[in-house]
Design a protein around this motif. Structure first.
Motif, PDB file in Angstrom:
ATOM      1  N   VAL A 128      12.673   2.172  -6.719  1.00  0.00           N
ATOM      2  CA  VAL A 128      13.100   2.279  -5.324  1.00  0.00           C
ATOM      3  C   VAL A 128      12.441   3.516  -4.726  1.00  0.00           C
ATOM      4  N   VAL A 129      12.244   3.485  -3.419  1.00  0.00           N
ATOM      5  CA  VAL A 129      11.591   4.599  -2.730  1.00  0.00           C
ATOM      6  C   VAL A 129      12.587   5.728  -2.533  1.00  0.00           C
ATOM      7  N   MET A 130      12.211   6.904  -3.003  1.00  0.00           N
ATOM      8  CA  MET A 130      13.006   8.101  -2.757  1.00  0.00           C
ATOM      9  C   MET A 130      12.518   8.804  -1.490  1.00  0.00           C
ATOM     10  N   GLU A 131      11.192   8.919  -1.348  1.00  0.00           N
ATOM     11  CA  GLU A 131      10.604   9.499  -0.146  1.00  0.00           C
ATOM     12  C   GLU A 131       9.230   8.890   0.070  1.00  0.00           C
ATOM     13  N   LEU A 132       8.810   8.874   1.328  1.00  0.00           N
ATOM     14  CA  LEU A 132       7.471   8.475   1.712  1.00  0.00           C
ATOM     15  C   LEU A 132       6.863   9.667   2.441  1.00  0.00           C
ATOM     16  N   GLU A 133       5.909  10.323   1.808  1.00  0.00           N
ATOM     17  CA  GLU A 133       5.375  11.598   2.306  1.00  0.00           C
ATOM     18  C   GLU A 133       4.057  11.356   3.028  1.00  0.00           C
ATOM     19  N   LEU A 134       4.066  11.552   4.365  1.00  0.00           N
ATOM     20  CA  LEU A 134       2.894  11.275   5.184  1.00  0.00           C
ATOM     21  C   LEU A 134       2.448  12.474   6.019  1.00  0.00           C
ATOM     22  N   ILE A 135       3.055  13.638   5.804  1.00  0.00           N
ATOM     23  CA  ILE A 135       2.693  14.793   6.630  1.00  0.00           C
ATOM     24  C   ILE A 135       1.903  15.817   5.817  1.00  0.00           C
ATOM     25  N   GLU A 136       2.536  16.421   4.819  1.00  0.00           N
ATOM     26  CA  GLU A 136       1.864  17.521   4.113  1.00  0.00           C
ATOM     27  C   GLU A 136       2.205  17.514   2.625  1.00  0.00           C
ATOM     28  N   PRO A 137       2.087  16.368   1.966  1.00  0.00           N
ATOM     29  CA  PRO A 137       2.529  16.325   0.570  1.00  0.00           C
ATOM     30  C   PRO A 137       1.560  17.017  -0.373  1.00  0.00           C
ATOM     31  N   ASN A 138       2.103  17.564  -1.451  1.00  0.00           N
ATOM     32  CA  ASN A 138       1.262  17.948  -2.570  1.00  0.00           C
ATOM     33  C   ASN A 138       0.624  16.672  -3.105  1.00  0.00           C
ATOM     34  N   LEU A 139      -0.694  16.662  -3.221  1.00  0.00           N
ATOM     35  CA  LEU A 139      -1.419  15.469  -3.666  1.00  0.00           C
ATOM     36  C   LEU A 139      -1.876  15.565  -5.115  1.00  0.00           C
ATOM     37  N   PHE A 140      -1.602  16.679  -5.764  1.00  0.00           N
ATOM     38  CA  PHE A 140      -1.908  16.856  -7.184  1.00  0.00           C
ATOM     39  C   PHE A 140      -3.382  16.603  -7.480  1.00  0.00           C
ATOM     40  N   LEU A 141      -4.248  17.112  -6.593  1.00  0.00           N
ATOM     41  CA  LEU A 141      -5.680  16.887  -6.766  1.00  0.00           C
ATOM     42  C   LEU A 141      -6.213  17.558  -8.024  1.00  0.00           C
ATOM     43  N   GLY A 142      -5.586  18.642  -8.448  1.00  0.00           N
ATOM     44  CA  GLY A 142      -6.035  19.324  -9.647  1.00  0.00           C
ATOM     45  C   GLY A 142      -5.763  18.555 -10.918  1.00  0.00           C
ATOM     46  N   LEU A 143      -4.866  17.574 -10.857  1.00  0.00           N
ATOM     47  CA  LEU A 143      -4.546  16.776 -12.030  1.00  0.00           C
ATOM     48  C   LEU A 143      -5.353  15.481 -12.086  1.00  0.00           C
ATOM     49  N   ALA A 144      -5.913  15.071 -10.977  1.00  0.00           N
ATOM     50  CA  ALA A 144      -6.524  13.751 -10.870  1.00  0.00           C
ATOM     51  C   ALA A 144      -8.037  13.850 -10.823  1.00  0.00           C
ATOM     52  N   PRO A 145      -8.732  13.410 -11.862  1.00  0.00           N
ATOM     53  CA  PRO A 145     -10.193  13.362 -11.786  1.00  0.00           C
ATOM     54  C   PRO A 145     -10.634  12.505 -10.594  1.00  0.00           C
ATOM     55  N   GLN A 146     -11.550  13.021  -9.805  1.00  0.00           N
ATOM     56  CA  GLN A 146     -12.075  12.351  -8.610  1.00  0.00           C
ATOM     57  C   GLN A 146     -11.050  12.224  -7.477  1.00  0.00           C
ATOM     58  N   GLY A 147      -9.848  12.804  -7.635  1.00  0.00           N
ATOM     59  CA  GLY A 147      -8.867  12.708  -6.559  1.00  0.00           C
ATOM     60  C   GLY A 147      -9.353  13.363  -5.278  1.00  0.00           C
ATOM     61  N   ALA A 148      -9.862  14.589  -5.386  1.00  0.00           N
ATOM     62  CA  ALA A 148     -10.362  15.288  -4.195  1.00  0.00           C
ATOM     63  C   ALA A 148     -11.565  14.562  -3.607  1.00  0.00           C
TER      64      ALA A 148
END
Length: 295
Positions: free
Chosen positions: A259-279
């Motif tokens: 179930v959805v707890m939150e839908l973050e569309l403004i300024e979420p932490n995107l965890f780019l440092g954890l995700a290869p090719q995320g940035a």
């Protein structure tokens, strides 16, 4: 196309603490874009100097919501703002969960109590207790959970929020959150990566605004059910246009379904440092938007 100019919108706190920010700036520059961080309430406002303004870490907006929403409208009048101002306005108050539920998206059951409305203890108890939070918040500020039989404490928490002129939200505590929250990240509607993090509200009755926002975050492979639920939430957003970036936070309900707890569309932490090719994925989405803007 000449070199497109991109403002990555942040705040003083974001400049100091946003670990995604330098990764995104580097990736944007690798795409051949001129990119620099700009504080959202900079004076004089520089937005007309940019082809795009991409909101990244405006983490002080919660205490100045009306000023922030006015900024979004004004900035959108001078440049192309992502995510767009109507989407920012809709997503700035967690009562959007009621909109998603009304469109058939499975969300954490939520009751909202506005200032002037009555708090009844019966609404603040449940088999596993409840979570009380303000409808406008970030990083679980002014949020706490209460064990069964502590409805009186939960009511006091809600009344404190109401006395401050804020809307209180009451949700059942879902025990499976202790298996970890999931956060699924999308860029231009395409799934990029996901993380799983430890439960945040570990101490019943404690409202701790200094807690770590994403404890134990680690890369995670979401299930097909989790991907379906996240995509359903994005499809149900009542604002035209695909969000440039989105994070869908999920938890397992009592039946084990997401179930959805939150839908973050403004300024979420995107965890780019954890995700290869995320940035790089986000930068490509920004570059595509930039090409549309300056073409």
């Amino acid at each position: 196309m000449g070199e497109a100019r991109v403002a990555v919108v942040t705040s003083g706190t974001g400049l100091d603490q946003d670990t995604d920010l330098p990764l995104l700036l580097e990736a944007l520059r690798a795409q051949g874009l001129f990119a620099e961080p700009v504080v959202w309430d900079a004076d004089p406002a520089p937005w007309g100097d940019f082809d795009l303004a991409v909101i990244r870490s405006t983490w002080d907006y919660v205490g100045r919501l009306e000023a922030f929403l006015a900024w979004a409208d004004a900035a959108a009048g001078e440049t192309r703002l992502w995510n767009p101002a109507p989407l920012v306005r809709w997503n700035s108050d967690k009562r959007y969960l009621l909109d998603l539920a009304g469109r058939g998206v499975p969300v954490v059951p939520t009751r909202c109590i506005a200032p002037g409305e009555r708090c009844a203890e019966a609404d603040f108890d449940g088999p596993h207790g409840v979570v009380v939070k303000p409808s406008v918040s970030a990083g679980a500020r002014d949020t706490a959970r209460y064990e069964p039989g502590r409805a009186d404490d939960a009511v006091l928490h809600a009344r404190m929020l109401l006395e401050q002129g804020r809307t209180a939200m009451v949700q059942p505590y879902l025990p499976l959150v202790e298996e970890g929250e999931r956060a699924l990240v999308f860029f231009a509607g395409t799934f990029s990566h996901a993380i799983r993090k430890q439960a945040l509200l570990t101490e019943p009755g404690q409202m701790d605004n200094s807690r770590v926002a994403h404890p134990g975050a680690a890369l995670y492979v979401p299930t097909e059910a989790e991907l379906r639920t996240a995509r359903a939430a994005l499809a149900a957003v009542p604002v035209a246009g695909e969000p440039l970036f989105a994070r869908v936070d999920l938890v397992l309900g009592g039946d084990g379904e997401p179930v959805v707890m939150e839908l973050e569309l403004i300024e979420p932490n995107l965890f780019l440092g954890l995700a290869p090719q995320g940035a790089e994925r986000l930068a490509r989405a920004v570059a595509a938007a930039a090409r549309e803007t300056v073409a």
